[in-house]
Design a protein around this motif. Structure first.
Motif, PDB file in Angstrom:
ATOM      1  N   UNK A   6      46.946  57.480  45.153  1.00 11.01           N
ATOM      2  CA  UNK A   6      45.705  56.849  45.510  1.00 11.01           C
ATOM      3  C   UNK A   6      45.691  55.747  45.144  1.00 11.01           C
ATOM      4  N   UNK A   7      44.797  56.063  43.600  1.00  8.49           N
ATOM      5  CA  UNK A   7      44.101  55.121  43.153  1.00  8.49           C
ATOM      6  C   UNK A   7      45.596  53.885  42.842  1.00  8.49           C
ATOM      7  N   UNK A   8      46.389  54.265  42.448  1.00 10.93           N
ATOM      8  CA  UNK A   8      47.771  53.830  41.878  1.00 10.93           C
ATOM      9  C   UNK A   8      47.967  52.559  43.151  1.00 10.93           C
ATOM     10  N   UNK A   9      48.344  53.311  44.662  1.00 17.31           N
ATOM     11  CA  UNK A   9      48.003  52.279  45.929  1.00 17.31           C
ATOM     12  C   UNK A   9      47.028  50.847  45.874  1.00 17.31           C
ATOM     13  N   UNK A  10      45.778  51.256  45.298  1.00 23.29           N
ATOM     14  CA  UNK A  10      44.432  50.544  45.384  1.00 23.29           C
ATOM     15  C   UNK A  10      45.406  49.518  44.307  1.00 23.29           C
ATOM     16  N   UNK A  11      45.341  49.672  43.326  1.00 29.57           N
ATOM     17  CA  UNK A  11      45.660  48.712  42.004  1.00 29.57           C
ATOM     18  C   UNK A  11      46.858  47.995  42.191  1.00 29.57           C
ATOM     19  N   UNK A  12      48.121  48.559  43.199  1.00 26.00           N
ATOM     20  CA  UNK A  12      48.997  47.893  43.663  1.00 26.00           C
ATOM     21  C   UNK A  12      48.715  46.780  44.786  1.00 26.00           C
ATOM     22  N   UNK A  13      47.440  47.320  45.411  1.00 20.04           N
ATOM     23  CA  UNK A  13      47.260  46.275  46.652  1.00 20.04           C
ATOM     24  C   UNK A  13      46.185  45.156  46.007  1.00 20.04           C
ATOM     25  N   UNK A  14      45.517  45.660  44.600  1.00 18.01           N
ATOM     26  CA  UNK A  14      44.576  44.515  44.196  1.00 18.01           C
ATOM     27  C   UNK A  14      45.768  43.256  43.959  1.00 18.01           C
ATOM     28  N   UNK A  15      46.545  43.858  42.681  1.00 16.57           N
ATOM     29  CA  UNK A  15      47.376  43.295  42.108  1.00 16.57           C
ATOM     30  C   UNK A  15      48.481  42.077  43.018  1.00 16.57           C
ATOM     31  N   UNK A  52      37.896  21.826  53.278  1.00 19.35           N
ATOM     32  CA  UNK A  52      37.882  22.612  53.741  1.00 19.35           C
ATOM     33  C   UNK A  52      37.990  23.956  52.503  1.00 19.35           C
ATOM     34  N   UNK A  53      38.715  25.329  52.530  1.00 19.07           N
ATOM     35  CA  UNK A  53      37.843  26.471  51.463  1.00 19.07           C
ATOM     36  C   UNK A  53      38.677  27.430  52.357  1.00 19.07           C
ATOM     37  N   UNK A  54      39.487  27.812  51.091  1.00 21.01           N
ATOM     38  CA  UNK A  54      40.086  29.354  51.458  1.00 21.01           C
ATOM     39  C   UNK A  54      38.923  30.115  50.424  1.00 21.01           C
ATOM     40  N   UNK A  55      38.894  31.773  50.597  1.00 21.38           N
ATOM     41  CA  UNK A  55      38.317  32.603  50.085  1.00 21.38           C
ATOM     42  C   UNK A  55      38.581  33.904  49.622  1.00 21.38           C
ATOM     43  N   UNK A  56      38.881  35.282  48.915  1.00 18.22           N
ATOM     44  CA  UNK A  56      39.624  36.613  48.952  1.00 18.22           C
ATOM     45  C   UNK A  56      37.734  36.871  48.707  1.00 18.22           C
ATOM     46  N   UNK A  57      38.042  38.461  48.774  1.00 18.15           N
ATOM     47  CA  UNK A  57      37.070  39.162  48.494  1.00 18.15           C
ATOM     48  C   UNK A  57      36.990  40.320  48.362  1.00 18.15           C
ATOM     49  N   UNK A  58      37.753  41.216  46.839  1.00 15.18           N
ATOM     50  CA  UNK A  58      38.291  41.845  46.762  1.00 15.18           C
ATOM     51  C   UNK A  58      37.314  43.562  45.929  1.00 15.18           C
ATOM     52  N   UNK A  59      36.956  44.422  46.765  1.00 11.26           N
ATOM     53  CA  UNK A  59      35.745  44.772  46.053  1.00 11.26           C
ATOM     54  C   UNK A  59      36.340  46.287  45.770  1.00 11.26           C
ATOM     55  N   UNK A  60      36.216  46.756  44.344  1.00 18.28           N
ATOM     56  CA  UNK A  60      36.006  48.779  44.488  1.00 18.28           C
ATOM     57  C   UNK A  60      35.144  49.127  43.978  1.00 18.28           C
ATOM     58  N   UNK A  61      34.791  50.541  44.512  1.00 15.12           N
ATOM     59  CA  UNK A  61      33.788  51.083  44.796  1.00 15.12           C
ATOM     60  C   UNK A  61      33.812  52.500  43.887  1.00 15.12           C
ATOM     61  N   UNK A 112      35.401  64.837  49.982  1.00 10.18           N
ATOM     62  CA  UNK A 112      35.702  62.750  49.723  1.00 10.18           C
ATOM     63  C   UNK A 112      35.105  62.118  50.535  1.00 10.18           C
ATOM     64  N   UNK A 113      34.658  60.932  49.470  1.00 10.62           N
ATOM     65  CA  UNK A 113      33.989  59.928  50.346  1.00 10.62           C
ATOM     66  C   UNK A 113      34.459  58.884  50.862  1.00 10.62           C
ATOM     67  N   UNK A 114      34.237  57.900  52.052  1.00  9.18           N
ATOM     68  CA  UNK A 114      34.477  56.802  52.263  1.00  9.18           C
ATOM     69  C   UNK A 114      34.481  55.660  50.536  1.00  9.18           C
ATOM     70  N   UNK A 115      35.444  55.359  51.793  1.00  7.78           N
ATOM     71  CA  UNK A 115      34.897  52.883  50.852  1.00  7.78           C
ATOM     72  C   UNK A 115      35.234  51.971  51.662  1.00  7.78           C
ATOM     73  N   UNK A 116      34.878  53.066  52.923  1.00  6.61           N
ATOM     74  CA  UNK A 116      35.186  50.976  54.033  1.00  6.61           C
ATOM     75  C   UNK A 116      34.632  52.233  54.929  1.00  6.61           C
ATOM     76  N   UNK A 121      36.544  57.658  44.019  1.00  8.14           N
ATOM     77  CA  UNK A 121      35.911  56.118  44.011  1.00  8.14           C
ATOM     78  C   UNK A 121      37.751  55.295  44.449  1.00  8.14           C
ATOM     79  N   UNK A 122      37.536  54.249  44.851  1.00  4.36           N
ATOM     80  CA  UNK A 122      38.773  53.744  46.090  1.00  4.36           C
ATOM     81  C   UNK A 122      38.533  52.470  45.816  1.00  4.36           C
ATOM     82  N   UNK A 123      39.497  51.428  45.903  1.00  4.75           N
ATOM     83  CA  UNK A 123      39.222  49.940  46.281  1.00  4.75           C
ATOM     84  C   UNK A 123      38.211  49.890  48.313  1.00  4.75           C
TER      85      UNK A 123
END
Length: 251
Positions: free
Chosen positions: A1-10, A113-122, A194-198, A144-146
């Protein structure tokens, strides 16, 4: 799961950079622009009051911490005259600590115009304590997770002139990339393993931000409307939330 989160961020960062054709030179240009801005302009850019010029990229790391505590008393029995309780009294105390690191990416486009993106990790740390058989039991859960990644686009349709303020329209879409609270494992007493992060919902928000400079201060406020969309039991439910956030800041 942690590896999947890193892949999503990248993947998100790669898409953001590749789609808008951002080069190191443009990122450096954004840094130079920030250094040449007044503190007032930098403050307004961070709050979303004014937008970045075309071709300027701003990368903003951040950190948030929250702590909540809750005590609950349950009585299994009956009361006499609302003063005497007969039966089993159970107390439970829950303490939750949430550490959130996030990365904000903002890029200025043409014509306001402006675009933005927010990537959190908890990182979450929850503690439970309760009375059982005249003894105090404790349980600690960490996870912990994205979190839920969000994307936004802003358009400044009004520029400050005389009594008219700056005005920016905002539209955001929140994904449910974080671990939702509906599919987590629990013990036989219903406490989580386990705990939710979203929050498990897709969300859409739209709003307007108004900014008015009045030396030596800046007055700005935002009016935002949230739609949290969730699908449960093959039914579409929409939860709405209306937020008004006026803020006064001295600079």
């Amino acid at each position: 799961m942690k590896m999947n989160s890193v892949c999503v961020v990248i993947s998100v960062i790669f898409f953001f950079v590749a789609f808008f054709n951002i080069s190191p030179a443009k990122a450096e240009k954004g840094s130079d622009y920030r250094e040449g801005s007044t503190p007032e302009e930098v403050l307004l850019q961070e709050k979303g009051g004014v937008l970045l010029p075309r071709g300027v990229l701003v990368v903003e790391p951040g950190f948030q911490y929250s702590h909540t505590s809750r005590a609950r008393i349950a009585i299994s029995g009956f009361t006499i005259l609302e003063a005497i309780a007969i039966g089993q009294i159970t107390t439970e105390v829950t303490k939750k600590d949430v550490f959130t690191t996030f990365l904000n990416l903002r890029y200025g486009l043409a014509h306001g115009w402006q675009v933005d993106c927010k990537i959190p990790y908890l990182y979450r740390h929850d503690r439970y304590s309760w009375q059982e058989d005249s003894a105090t039991r404790e349980k600690t859960v960490t996870d912990e997770d994205i979190g839920d990644i969000s994307f936004g686009i802003s358009y400044q349709f009004l520029y400050e002139k005389g009594s008219w303020p700056d005005a920016v329209l905002n539209l955001r879409v929140k994904t449910h990339t974080g671990k939702d609270p509906y599919h987590i494992d629990t013990d036989d007493r219903g406490r989580p393993e386990e705990l939710p992060t979203g929050n498990g919902h897709w969300g859409i928000s739209g709003g307007i931000t108004l900014v008015k400079r009045s030396d030596p201060a800046v007055l700005f406020g935002s009016l935002t409307y949230f739609y949290n969309i969730t699908i449960l039991k093959e039914q579409l439910e929409i939860m709405e939330r209306f937020v008004l956030e006026p803020v006064w800041i001295s600079v």
